[in-house]
Design an enzyme around this catalytic site. Structure first.
Site, PDB file in Angstrom:
ATOM      1  N   HIS A   1     -13.652  -0.322  -0.027  1.00  0.00           N
ATOM      2  CA  HIS A   1     -13.357   1.093  -0.227  1.00  0.00           C
ATOM      3  C   HIS A   1     -12.064   1.337  -1.003  1.00  0.00           C
ATOM      4  O   HIS A   1     -11.746   2.473  -1.333  1.00  0.00           O
ATOM      5  CB  HIS A   1     -13.332   1.844   1.113  1.00  0.00           C
TER       6      HIS A   1
ATOM      7  N   ASN B   1       0.802  -1.218   0.000  1.00  0.00           N
ATOM      8  CA  ASN B   1       0.000   0.000   0.000  1.00  0.00           C
ATOM      9  C   ASN B   1       0.837   1.271   0.000  1.00  0.00           C
ATOM     10  O   ASN B   1       0.350   2.337  -0.379  1.00  0.00           O
ATOM     11  CB  ASN B   1      -0.940   0.015   1.212  1.00  0.00           C
TER      12      ASN B   1
ATOM     13  N   CYS C   1      -2.461   3.970   7.967  1.00  0.00           N
ATOM     14  CA  CYS C   1      -2.426   3.123   9.163  1.00  0.00           C
ATOM     15  C   CYS C   1      -1.542   3.729  10.245  1.00  0.00           C
ATOM     16  O   CYS C   1      -1.774   3.532  11.435  1.00  0.00           O
ATOM     17  CB  CYS C   1      -1.905   1.728   8.810  1.00  0.00           C
TER      18      CYS C   1
ATOM     19  N   THR D   1     -25.518  -8.693  11.708  1.00  0.00           N
ATOM     20  CA  THR D   1     -26.477  -8.476  10.627  1.00  0.00           C
ATOM     21  C   THR D   1     -25.797  -7.827   9.434  1.00  0.00           C
ATOM     22  O   THR D   1     -25.129  -6.798   9.561  1.00  0.00           O
ATOM     23  CB  THR D   1     -27.626  -7.572  11.116  1.00  0.00           C
TER      24      THR D   1
ATOM     25  N   SER E   1     -11.161  -5.433   0.407  1.00  0.00           N
ATOM     26  CA  SER E   1     -11.928  -4.362   1.037  1.00  0.00           C
ATOM     27  C   SER E   1     -12.591  -3.511  -0.025  1.00  0.00           C
ATOM     28  O   SER E   1     -11.978  -3.179  -1.045  1.00  0.00           O
ATOM     29  CB  SER E   1     -10.999  -3.499   1.902  1.00  0.00           C
TER      30      SER E   1
END
Length: 361
Positions: free
Chosen positions: A188, A141, A307, A224, A186
């Site tokens: 996004h 990344n 991060c 959920t 992921s």
């Protein structure tokens, strides 16, 4: 504002937002409820699951792919996954997780070469019988380097270990080897919504759930599901498939343009051969990055991983490839992609170069 921080997160695709809106405005049923509206919501989740799975390796996608979940998901059978022992240099979020959950096992962080690619000879020496899990990022990344995941998977399997591929930055852009056992992705990072991702688990691999409760998602992940997030994730994945060649060609043009406008004096961090071109991490000697970012507040770019934002430390990834503290602190990351225009990238690079030059009157 010119947005050049695609590795931190990507702009939400308009088509993804459109797919989400009905589930936020009027279609609010729980997809785990047995009534008609609940079944409609569940059907939307399953469509999204198939859209996400379609971008996984063909051999893997036919083996009960994991679907969209808040943070993680999966379907699996067979032997339990064991604790981590070996992993190439990874983001702080992954590294901390491995150290916290090592379960009494030794954790080995493998070194990388100066180009940022893991040293396979050292990996071979470290990945021996008794290793439980080998984890590697498909695309780093911070510097965009592509790791030899297939070779690492072969080493892992020869030692009787599982192979986890963190494909968050590469999913839909770089082929994922079909020999891995676990794939993390992921939404996004592919122009989908924040707050949802997926964990694909190969048949025969059984994981103990970290969250207990209703077990709504196999193999026991409780909670959920959000049809809105699932729908947005699914459409984003579908767009990555439909626009793959178009996006790749656009990003290659942006990469070439950025290098041309930067000119001499800037050095690329990491491999230029084994690299995703939407990530340009560069440094310039004695560059004051904090001043540069302050001078260019209309351009969103990064001095490192989100991060580690605010930690005060220089990038551990840049230090791992042999950069000095001063070199690491004089580096910036420019991330661009589908919604970046050539004009805005050209203007942004010109502004960055001019602001950098102004630091040495």
């Amino acid at each position: 504002m010119t947005y050049l921080d695609y590795q931190a997160t990507t702009p939400l695709a308009p088509e993804g937002l459109a797919a989400m809106l009905p589930w936020l405005e009027s279609q609010h049923a729980n997809p785990h409820s047995p009534h008609r509206e609940g079944r409609r919501a569940k059907a939307a989740v399953e469509v999204a699951r198939d859209q996400v799975a379609a971008l996984l390796p063909p051999a893997a996608a036919s083996r009960s792919p994991a679907g969209p979940r808040k943070r993680s998901t999966g379907r699996s059978r067979g032997r339990p996954a064991r604790s981590s022992r070996s992993a190439p240099n990874t983001p702080p979020s992954s590294t901390r997780s491995q150290r916290k959950r090592r379960g009494g096992r030794q954790v080995t962080i493998l070194p990388v070469n100066p180009d940022g690619v893991v040293d396979l000879d050292q990996a071979r020496a470290a990945i021996q019988p008794g290793t439980g899990l080998v984890a590697a990022m498909l695309v780093n990344n911070e510097i965009g380097v592509i790791q030899p995941v297939a070779a690492l998977a072969d080493l892992a399997h020869a030692a009787g270990a599982l192979m986890l591929c963190d494909a968050v930055q590469g999913y839909g852009r770089i082929p994922i080897p079909d020999t891995v056992d676990l794939i993390a992705i992921s939404a996004h990072k592919i122009h989908g919504p924040k707050g949802i991702g997926a964990l694909w688990i190969r048949d025969g691999v059984d994981l103990a759930p970290l969250m207990h409760g209703g077990g709504q998602e196999a193999p026991g992940r409780s909670g959920t599901l959000s049809p809105a997030l699932c729908a947005g994730f699914g459409v984003a994945a579908q767009l990555m498939a439909d626009r793959k060649d178009q996006d790749a060609a656009h990003i290659d043009r942006l990469w070439s343009l950025a290098l041309d406008r930067l000119g001499p004096g800037w050095i690329i961090n990491g491999s230029t051969e084994h690299r995703y071109h939407g990530n340009l991490n560069v440094r310039r000697a004695n560059l004051d990055v904090n001043r540069l970012m302050s001078d260019l507040r209309d351009i969103a770019f990064s001095a490192g991983s989100a991060c580690a934002s605010g930690s005060g430390r220089s990038s551990h990834v840049l230090r791992a490839i042999g950069l000095t503290e001063a070199q690491a602190r004089s580096s910036i990351r420019l991330g661009f992609g589908r919604y970046t225009t050539e004009t805005e990238l050209r203007d942004a690079i010109d502004a960055i170069v001019a602001a950098a030059e102004a630091q040495w009157p």
